[in-house]
Design a protein around this motif. Structure first.
Motif, PDB file in Angstrom:
ATOM      1  N   ASN A  11       0.843  -1.192   0.000  1.00 45.43           N
ATOM      2  CA  ASN A  11       0.000   0.000   0.000  1.00 45.43           C
ATOM      3  C   ASN A  11       0.877   1.239   0.000  1.00 45.43           C
ATOM      4  O   ASN A  11       1.860   1.302   0.741  1.00 45.43           O
ATOM      5  CB  ASN A  11      -0.904   0.018   1.241  1.00 45.43           C
ATOM      6  N   LEU A  12       0.512   2.205  -0.820  1.00 43.64           N
ATOM      7  CA  LEU A  12       1.261   3.453  -0.923  1.00 43.64           C
ATOM      8  C   LEU A  12       0.387   4.614  -0.483  1.00 43.64           C
ATOM      9  O   LEU A  12      -0.772   4.721  -0.909  1.00 43.64           O
ATOM     10  CB  LEU A  12       1.719   3.693  -2.361  1.00 43.64           C
ATOM     11  N   ASP A  13       0.929   5.499   0.341  1.00 45.14           N
ATOM     12  CA  ASP A  13       0.252   6.743   0.679  1.00 45.14           C
ATOM     13  C   ASP A  13       0.319   7.676  -0.529  1.00 45.14           C
ATOM     14  O   ASP A  13       1.293   7.653  -1.285  1.00 45.14           O
ATOM     15  CB  ASP A  13       0.941   7.440   1.857  1.00 45.14           C
ATOM     16  N   CYS A  14      -0.705   8.519  -0.685  1.00 49.26           N
ATOM     17  CA  CYS A  14      -0.717   9.451  -1.804  1.00 49.26           C
ATOM     18  C   CYS A  14      -1.827  10.486  -1.598  1.00 49.26           C
ATOM     19  O   CYS A  14      -2.701  10.290  -0.754  1.00 49.26           O
ATOM     20  CB  CYS A  14      -0.918   8.712  -3.122  1.00 49.26           C
ATOM     21  N   PRO A  15      -1.822  11.568  -2.374  1.00 49.09           N
ATOM     22  CA  PRO A  15      -2.874  12.566  -2.233  1.00 49.09           C
ATOM     23  C   PRO A  15      -4.151  12.228  -3.011  1.00 49.09           C
ATOM     24  O   PRO A  15      -5.217  12.726  -2.690  1.00 49.09           O
ATOM     25  CB  PRO A  15      -2.233  13.839  -2.774  1.00 49.09           C
ATOM     26  N   ASP A  16      -4.055  11.392  -4.058  1.00 45.52           N
ATOM     27  CA  ASP A  16      -5.200  11.110  -4.939  1.00 45.52           C
ATOM     28  C   ASP A  16      -5.188   9.634  -5.341  1.00 45.52           C
ATOM     29  O   ASP A  16      -4.636   9.268  -6.381  1.00 45.52           O
ATOM     30  CB  ASP A  16      -5.117  12.011  -6.177  1.00 45.52           C
ATOM     31  N   PRO A  17      -5.787   8.756  -4.509  1.00 42.46           N
ATOM     32  CA  PRO A  17      -5.736   7.322  -4.798  1.00 42.46           C
ATOM     33  C   PRO A  17      -6.251   6.917  -6.186  1.00 42.46           C
ATOM     34  O   PRO A  17      -5.584   6.131  -6.866  1.00 42.46           O
ATOM     35  CB  PRO A  17      -6.581   6.703  -3.679  1.00 42.46           C
ATOM     36  N   PRO A  18      -7.407   7.414  -6.654  1.00 45.00           N
ATOM     37  CA  PRO A  18      -7.854   6.984  -7.981  1.00 45.00           C
ATOM     38  C   PRO A  18      -6.868   7.357  -9.094  1.00 45.00           C
ATOM     39  O   PRO A  18      -6.652   6.567 -10.016  1.00 45.00           O
ATOM     40  CB  PRO A  18      -9.194   7.705  -8.165  1.00 45.00           C
ATOM     41  N   GLY A  47      -3.676 -14.671  -8.413  1.00 44.29           N
ATOM     42  CA  GLY A  47      -2.548 -15.130  -7.620  1.00 44.29           C
ATOM     43  C   GLY A  47      -2.393 -14.348  -6.343  1.00 44.29           C
ATOM     44  O   GLY A  47      -1.517 -14.615  -5.541  1.00 44.29           O
ATOM     45  N   GLY A  48      -3.244 -13.329  -6.169  1.00 49.75           N
ATOM     46  CA  GLY A  48      -3.295 -12.656  -4.891  1.00 49.75           C
ATOM     47  C   GLY A  48      -2.566 -11.345  -4.761  1.00 49.75           C
ATOM     48  O   GLY A  48      -2.623 -10.733  -3.708  1.00 49.75           O
ATOM     49  N   LEU A  49      -1.853 -10.870  -5.771  1.00 46.84           N
ATOM     50  CA  LEU A  49      -1.160  -9.595  -5.644  1.00 46.84           C
ATOM     51  C   LEU A  49      -2.164  -8.452  -5.541  1.00 46.84           C
ATOM     52  O   LEU A  49      -3.127  -8.387  -6.305  1.00 46.84           O
ATOM     53  CB  LEU A  49      -0.237  -9.353  -6.832  1.00 46.84           C
ATOM     54  N   PHE A  50      -1.947  -7.549  -4.589  1.00 44.50           N
ATOM     55  CA  PHE A  50      -2.799  -6.373  -4.420  1.00 44.50           C
ATOM     56  C   PHE A  50      -1.896  -5.174  -4.174  1.00 44.50           C
ATOM     57  O   PHE A  50      -1.011  -5.233  -3.310  1.00 44.50           O
ATOM     58  CB  PHE A  50      -3.739  -6.556  -3.219  1.00 44.50           C
ATOM     59  N   ILE A  51      -2.086  -4.101  -4.943  1.00 38.90           N
ATOM     60  CA  ILE A  51      -1.397  -2.836  -4.686  1.00 38.90           C
ATOM     61  C   ILE A  51      -2.476  -1.835  -4.315  1.00 38.90           C
ATOM     62  O   ILE A  51      -3.424  -1.611  -5.083  1.00 38.90           O
ATOM     63  CB  ILE A  51      -0.612  -2.332  -5.905  1.00 38.90           C
ATOM     64  N   GLY A  52      -2.360  -1.244  -3.139  1.00 38.43           N
ATOM     65  CA  GLY A  52      -3.339  -0.280  -2.651  1.00 38.43           C
ATOM     66  C   GLY A  52      -2.757   1.124  -2.614  1.00 38.43           C
ATOM     67  O   GLY A  52      -1.553   1.319  -2.452  1.00 38.43           O
ATOM     68  N   PHE A  53      -3.636   2.095  -2.751  1.00 36.13           N
ATOM     69  CA  PHE A  53      -3.259   3.504  -2.746  1.00 36.13           C
ATOM     70  C   PHE A  53      -4.201   4.205  -1.776  1.00 36.13           C
ATOM     71  O   PHE A  53      -5.410   4.241  -2.005  1.00 36.13           O
ATOM     72  CB  PHE A  53      -3.383   4.087  -4.157  1.00 36.13           C
ATOM     73  N   GLN A  54      -3.644   4.728  -0.686  1.00 35.69           N
ATOM     74  CA  GLN A  54      -4.489   5.306   0.359  1.00 35.69           C
ATOM     75  C   GLN A  54      -4.262   6.806   0.484  1.00 35.69           C
ATOM     76  O   GLN A  54      -3.131   7.271   0.469  1.00 35.69           O
ATOM     77  CB  GLN A  54      -4.270   4.598   1.689  1.00 35.69           C
ATOM     78  N   ARG A  55      -5.383   7.529   0.588  1.00 34.33           N
ATOM     79  CA  ARG A  55      -5.335   8.985   0.707  1.00 34.33           C
ATOM     80  C   ARG A  55      -4.747   9.368   2.057  1.00 34.33           C
ATOM     81  O   ARG A  55      -5.119   8.828   3.102  1.00 34.33           O
ATOM     82  CB  ARG A  55      -6.735   9.593   0.583  1.00 34.33           C
ATOM     83  N   VAL A  56      -3.825  10.331   2.020  1.00 36.93           N
ATOM     84  CA  VAL A  56      -3.227  10.882   3.233  1.00 36.93           C
ATOM     85  C   VAL A  56      -3.332  12.398   3.140  1.00 36.93           C
ATOM     86  O   VAL A  56      -2.863  13.003   2.167  1.00 36.93           O
ATOM     87  CB  VAL A  56      -1.748  10.441   3.366  1.00 36.93           C
ATOM     88  N   ASP A  57      -3.992  13.001   4.136  1.00 36.02           N
ATOM     89  CA  ASP A  57      -4.063  14.459   4.177  1.00 36.02           C
ATOM     90  C   ASP A  57      -2.661  15.010   4.387  1.00 36.02           C
ATOM     91  O   ASP A  57      -1.844  14.418   5.097  1.00 36.02           O
ATOM     92  CB  ASP A  57      -4.979  14.919   5.317  1.00 36.02           C
ATOM     93  N   ASP A  58      -2.360  16.117   3.754  1.00 35.57           N
ATOM     94  CA  ASP A  58      -1.044  16.765   3.859  1.00 35.57           C
ATOM     95  C   ASP A  58       0.085  15.832   3.430  1.00 35.57           C
ATOM     96  O   ASP A  58       1.173  15.842   4.002  1.00 35.57           O
ATOM     97  CB  ASP A  58      -0.799  17.285   5.283  1.00 35.57           C
ATOM     98  N   TYR A  59      -0.176  15.011   2.426  1.00 36.98           N
ATOM     99  CA  TYR A  59       0.824  14.091   1.896  1.00 36.98           C
ATOM    100  C   TYR A  59       2.081  14.851   1.484  1.00 36.98           C
ATOM    101  O   TYR A  59       1.998  15.901   0.848  1.00 36.98           O
ATOM    102  CB  TYR A  59       0.249  13.342   0.683  1.00 36.98           C
ATOM    103  N   ARG A  60       3.232  14.336   1.852  1.00 34.87           N
ATOM    104  CA  ARG A  60       4.521  14.881   1.431  1.00 34.87           C
ATOM    105  C   ARG A  60       5.194  13.852   0.548  1.00 34.87           C
ATOM    106  O   ARG A  60       5.533  12.762   1.007  1.00 34.87           O
ATOM    107  CB  ARG A  60       5.413  15.167   2.639  1.00 34.87           C
ATOM    108  N   ALA A  61       5.398  14.189  -0.699  1.00 38.44           N
ATOM    109  CA  ALA A  61       6.050  13.267  -1.627  1.00 38.44           C
ATOM    110  C   ALA A  61       7.502  13.053  -1.223  1.00 38.44           C
ATOM    111  O   ALA A  61       8.156  13.962  -0.719  1.00 38.44           O
ATOM    112  CB  ALA A  61       5.997  13.830  -3.055  1.00 38.44           C
ATOM    113  N   PRO A  62       8.015  11.843  -1.446  1.00 40.02           N
ATOM    114  CA  PRO A  62       9.431  11.605  -1.186  1.00 40.02           C
ATOM    115  C   PRO A  62      10.289  12.458  -2.118  1.00 40.02           C
ATOM    116  O   PRO A  62       9.833  12.856  -3.194  1.00 40.02           O
ATOM    117  CB  PRO A  62       9.615  10.121  -1.488  1.00 40.02           C
TER     118      PRO A  62
END
Length: 122
Positions: A11-18, A47-62
């Motif tokens: 799962n990755l944090d991000c400002p805009d999951p869609p 086969g079970g692989l799942f990649i998730g993208f979750q909204r985080v307020d005030d996200y700071r990109a690496p």
């Protein structure tokens, strides 16, 4: 005693999951998860692989390669033709940073939310 563990999701944090899910869906061909929404979107593969993208307020990109905002995580993708994959990813909105420490072994890119990821010939 060794515990058997199977990785089933990243799962990755991000400002805009869609939007980030759409980038990776176009890049990988993974299928959108049917319960994706504005706050959490996912991609799946048999086969079970799942990649998730979750909204985080005030996200700071690496900030890669410097660490003022750590890279948090990165993904590696094996591709048959690195040059072809690079061209497609740049069309989709990835960025190729100037610093490329992998020489001919791998190439580093940044997704639209700033997460570093690598392409390797596989």
């Amino acid at each position: 005693m060794t515990v058997q563990m199977t990785l089933t999701a990243v799962n990755l944090d991000c400002p805009d999951p869609p939007a980030l899910a759409a980038f990776y869906q176009q890049a990988t061909g993974l299928e959108p998860h049917p319960e994706s929404n504005a706050d959490f979107a996912g991609l799946t593969r048999g086969g079970g692989l799942f990649i998730g993208f979750q909204r985080v307020d005030d996200y700071r990109a690496p900030h890669w390669p410097e660490q003022s905002a750590p890279q948090q995580a990165h993904l590696d993708f094996a591709v048959e033709d690195v040059d072809e994959a690079e061209a497609r990813l740049l069309e989709l909105g990835a960025v190729k940073p100037d610093r490329q420490p992998g020489k001919d072994r791998w190439r580093v890119f940044l997704d639209p939310a700033g997460h570093p990821f690598c392409l390797v010939k596989g």
